[in-house]
Scaffold this motif. Sequence first.
Motif, PDB file in Angstrom:
ATOM      1  N   ALA A  82     -11.392 -11.836   9.876  1.00 56.89           N
ATOM      2  CA  ALA A  82     -10.797 -10.537  10.207  1.00 56.89           C
ATOM      3  C   ALA A  82     -11.225  -9.437   9.244  1.00 56.89           C
ATOM      4  O   ALA A  82     -11.123  -8.248   9.583  1.00 56.89           O
ATOM      5  CB  ALA A  82      -9.273 -10.653  10.225  1.00 56.89           C
ATOM      6  N   ASP A  83     -11.703  -9.794   8.059  1.00 56.22           N
ATOM      7  CA  ASP A  83     -12.141  -8.775   7.108  1.00 56.22           C
ATOM      8  C   ASP A  83     -13.610  -8.413   7.274  1.00 56.22           C
ATOM      9  O   ASP A  83     -14.147  -7.634   6.470  1.00 56.22           O
ATOM     10  CB  ASP A  83     -11.870  -9.215   5.669  1.00 56.22           C
ATOM     11  N   ALA A  84     -14.271  -8.951   8.291  1.00 64.04           N
ATOM     12  CA  ALA A  84     -15.648  -8.565   8.615  1.00 64.04           C
ATOM     13  C   ALA A  84     -15.605  -7.499   9.706  1.00 64.04           C
ATOM     14  O   ALA A  84     -15.014  -7.719  10.770  1.00 64.04           O
ATOM     15  CB  ALA A  84     -16.447  -9.772   9.082  1.00 64.04           C
ATOM     16  N   ILE A  85     -16.220  -6.356   9.443  1.00 66.03           N
ATOM     17  CA  ILE A  85     -16.167  -5.209  10.348  1.00 66.03           C
ATOM     18  C   ILE A  85     -17.582  -4.859  10.788  1.00 66.03           C
ATOM     19  O   ILE A  85     -18.488  -4.709   9.949  1.00 66.03           O
ATOM     20  CB  ILE A  85     -15.527  -3.980   9.666  1.00 66.03           C
ATOM     21  N   ARG A  97     -17.806  -5.751   4.719  1.00 63.31           N
ATOM     22  CA  ARG A  97     -16.677  -6.559   4.283  1.00 63.31           C
ATOM     23  C   ARG A  97     -15.572  -5.663   3.755  1.00 63.31           C
ATOM     24  O   ARG A  97     -15.783  -4.853   2.852  1.00 63.31           O
ATOM     25  CB  ARG A  97     -17.085  -7.562   3.209  1.00 63.31           C
ATOM     26  N   ALA A  98     -14.380  -5.794   4.341  1.00 62.94           N
ATOM     27  CA  ALA A  98     -13.203  -5.094   3.836  1.00 62.94           C
ATOM     28  C   ALA A  98     -12.548  -5.949   2.749  1.00 62.94           C
ATOM     29  O   ALA A  98     -12.569  -7.182   2.823  1.00 62.94           O
ATOM     30  CB  ALA A  98     -12.221  -4.822   4.965  1.00 62.94           C
ATOM     31  N   GLU A  99     -11.971  -5.290   1.743  1.00 57.25           N
ATOM     32  CA  GLU A  99     -11.389  -6.009   0.619  1.00 57.25           C
ATOM     33  C   GLU A  99     -10.076  -5.371   0.217  1.00 57.25           C
ATOM     34  O   GLU A  99      -9.835  -4.182   0.469  1.00 57.25           O
ATOM     35  CB  GLU A  99     -12.341  -6.003  -0.573  1.00 57.25           C
ATOM     36  N   PRO A 100      -9.196  -6.134  -0.428  1.00 53.81           N
ATOM     37  CA  PRO A 100      -7.949  -5.545  -0.936  1.00 53.81           C
ATOM     38  C   PRO A 100      -8.242  -4.509  -2.012  1.00 53.81           C
ATOM     39  O   PRO A 100      -8.875  -4.810  -3.019  1.00 53.81           O
ATOM     40  CB  PRO A 100      -7.197  -6.751  -1.519  1.00 53.81           C
ATOM     41  N   GLN A 101      -7.784  -3.305  -1.766  1.00 54.81           N
ATOM     42  CA  GLN A 101      -7.984  -2.200  -2.710  1.00 54.81           C
ATOM     43  C   GLN A 101      -6.754  -1.302  -2.675  1.00 54.81           C
ATOM     44  O   GLN A 101      -6.200  -1.060  -1.601  1.00 54.81           O
ATOM     45  CB  GLN A 101      -9.215  -1.359  -2.339  1.00 54.81           C
ATOM     46  N   PRO A 102      -6.318  -0.784  -3.805  1.00 57.84           N
ATOM     47  CA  PRO A 102      -5.181   0.138  -3.792  1.00 57.84           C
ATOM     48  C   PRO A 102      -5.559   1.455  -3.124  1.00 57.84           C
ATOM     49  O   PRO A 102      -6.730   1.835  -3.065  1.00 57.84           O
ATOM     50  CB  PRO A 102      -4.867   0.337  -5.274  1.00 57.84           C
ATOM     51  N   ASP A 110       3.040   2.044   5.224  1.00 57.85           N
ATOM     52  CA  ASP A 110       4.296   1.315   5.389  1.00 57.85           C
ATOM     53  C   ASP A 110       4.138  -0.171   5.109  1.00 57.85           C
ATOM     54  O   ASP A 110       4.965  -0.979   5.543  1.00 57.85           O
ATOM     55  CB  ASP A 110       4.854   1.530   6.799  1.00 57.85           C
ATOM     56  N   LEU A 111       3.103  -0.544   4.373  1.00 65.17           N
ATOM     57  CA  LEU A 111       2.953  -1.936   3.971  1.00 65.17           C
ATOM     58  C   LEU A 111       4.138  -2.364   3.115  1.00 65.17           C
ATOM     59  O   LEU A 111       4.684  -1.557   2.353  1.00 65.17           O
ATOM     60  CB  LEU A 111       1.671  -2.132   3.171  1.00 65.17           C
ATOM     61  N   PRO A 112       4.553  -3.626   3.202  1.00 63.40           N
ATOM     62  CA  PRO A 112       5.624  -4.101   2.327  1.00 63.40           C
ATOM     63  C   PRO A 112       5.262  -3.907   0.858  1.00 63.40           C
ATOM     64  O   PRO A 112       4.106  -4.038   0.461  1.00 63.40           O
ATOM     65  CB  PRO A 112       5.748  -5.585   2.683  1.00 63.40           C
ATOM     66  N   GLU A 113       6.252  -3.607   0.065  1.00 64.10           N
ATOM     67  CA  GLU A 113       6.041  -3.391  -1.359  1.00 64.10           C
ATOM     68  C   GLU A 113       5.465  -4.659  -1.993  1.00 64.10           C
ATOM     69  O   GLU A 113       5.973  -5.767  -1.803  1.00 64.10           O
ATOM     70  CB  GLU A 113       7.363  -3.041  -2.042  1.00 64.10           C
ATOM     71  N   GLY A 114       4.355  -4.499  -2.702  1.00 61.63           N
ATOM     72  CA  GLY A 114       3.741  -5.625  -3.381  1.00 61.63           C
ATOM     73  C   GLY A 114       2.451  -6.108  -2.754  1.00 61.63           C
ATOM     74  O   GLY A 114       1.735  -6.910  -3.364  1.00 61.63           O
ATOM     75  N   LEU A 115       2.125  -5.637  -1.540  1.00 57.77           N
ATOM     76  CA  LEU A 115       0.881  -6.032  -0.885  1.00 57.77           C
ATOM     77  C   LEU A 115      -0.132  -4.891  -0.965  1.00 57.77           C
ATOM     78  O   LEU A 115       0.219  -3.711  -0.835  1.00 57.77           O
ATOM     79  CB  LEU A 115       1.113  -6.388   0.580  1.00 57.77           C
ATOM     80  N   LEU A 116      -1.390  -5.255  -1.163  1.00 59.37           N
ATOM     81  CA  LEU A 116      -2.464  -4.267  -1.176  1.00 59.37           C
ATOM     82  C   LEU A 116      -3.023  -4.088   0.230  1.00 59.37           C
ATOM     83  O   LEU A 116      -3.082  -5.042   1.006  1.00 59.37           O
ATOM     84  CB  LEU A 116      -3.596  -4.720  -2.105  1.00 59.37           C
ATOM     85  N   PRO A 117      -3.467  -2.869   0.563  1.00 58.73           N
ATOM     86  CA  PRO A 117      -4.162  -2.688   1.847  1.00 58.73           C
ATOM     87  C   PRO A 117      -5.557  -3.299   1.790  1.00 58.73           C
ATOM     88  O   PRO A 117      -6.146  -3.443   0.707  1.00 58.73           O
ATOM     89  CB  PRO A 117      -4.235  -1.165   1.991  1.00 58.73           C
ATOM     90  N   VAL A 118      -6.074  -3.674   2.939  1.00 55.54           N
ATOM     91  CA  VAL A 118      -7.430  -4.210   3.045  1.00 55.54           C
ATOM     92  C   VAL A 118      -8.299  -3.096   3.595  1.00 55.54           C
ATOM     93  O   VAL A 118      -8.121  -2.648   4.735  1.00 55.54           O
ATOM     94  CB  VAL A 118      -7.475  -5.450   3.948  1.00 55.54           C
TER      95      VAL A 118
END
Length: 375
Positions: A82-85, A97-102, A110-118
């Motif tokens: 799913a992280d391949a675009i 490639r998408a990666e977790p980044q702040p 509106d992501l839950p507190e504590g998770l990074l966006p991809v």
Amino acid sequence: MVSLEPLAPIIVRSGRPFDFQAGADPARFPPPSTLAGCLRTAWARATGQDFGLALAELPVAGPLLACPDASGKLRLLVPKPADAIYRGHGDEARCLRAEPQPFPPGTGSDLPEGLLPVRLPPGERGKGGAGPAWWDCGHLLDFRQGRIPSHKELTERGWSPPSGDLRTHVAIDSGTLAADPGRLFQTEGLDLETTNPWLKEHRPGSGLRLLARCGEPLPAGLVHLGGERRLAALYPEPETTWPVPPPGWFERMTKAGGLTLTLLTPASFAAGYRPGWVADDWQGAPPVAPALSLRLIAAALERWQPHSGWDLARRQPRPTRKLVGAGATYWFRLIGTPDPQALASLWLTSLCDAEQDRRDGFGLALPAPWSPPPA
């Protein structure tokens, strides 16, 4: 280890009610429960076992997709992560490639507190593109090690399901000798046969097979796979057919301090997209590795998939569930310095919460090293 060669298009439905107005479900890749039922039935018939509730205790892992080469050796195909675009078309087509980044300062979600966006790399622009839905397993391992295969490589060794095999079924009213409109319907099957025009062009001489691991040995023969009692040929395979991790794979995870888990089969979790063994503080241990402590950092997944069916043992419908689709990827930080053997227990094992889902083959995951950002 067994492989199944479908001898007719595979009919698999989601359990959604349909009639002559609603239409049929689109062609679907068989979910793990369909394959588990097929192999358990084959084993019970071969050994004379009763078709009771105890049969569901026979563990099955799969299905994975495999393509025979010219020598007959099976090459594993896996769902696109799913992280391949995909971006661009024609000669400009590429994979990112998408990666977790702040988020940048001043932005949020509106992501839950504590998770990074991809997210995609900063500054990446362009329209979305198309590409194969299934990758060569080696390309996924390359992708997880930092090398992004070219779009041409992915296309040449990958696969995308062709248009479904649509068939119309009709019942004749004995009084009027005309079609009964209340019993006119269509089914759409997934065609993996060698006569499939797409396969004849892209994979001449061979169809595609389903690869699985069963808790008991099975003899070669014909089995029923999916709806309408469609036939498939079952072949025992050597244990070496099942994919193995590269050398030093789990030592690299310990050194990196983190890992990704990419689903190769759909998964069912009590908390929706989040595994039930991940607590509210985003920490937990997978059921197959209770000594391993992980912290969830980010997740990338596609739209949920409906799943239902009929429970033959209890003679009642199964409740509809929302599955996390194959290809979903989860990023975890290692807490402490685990033994590589504890990490090795994650290789192509189920991440599901319920023991029966794990026995059925839901949620098989491929772990890979990942270096998390500083805490």
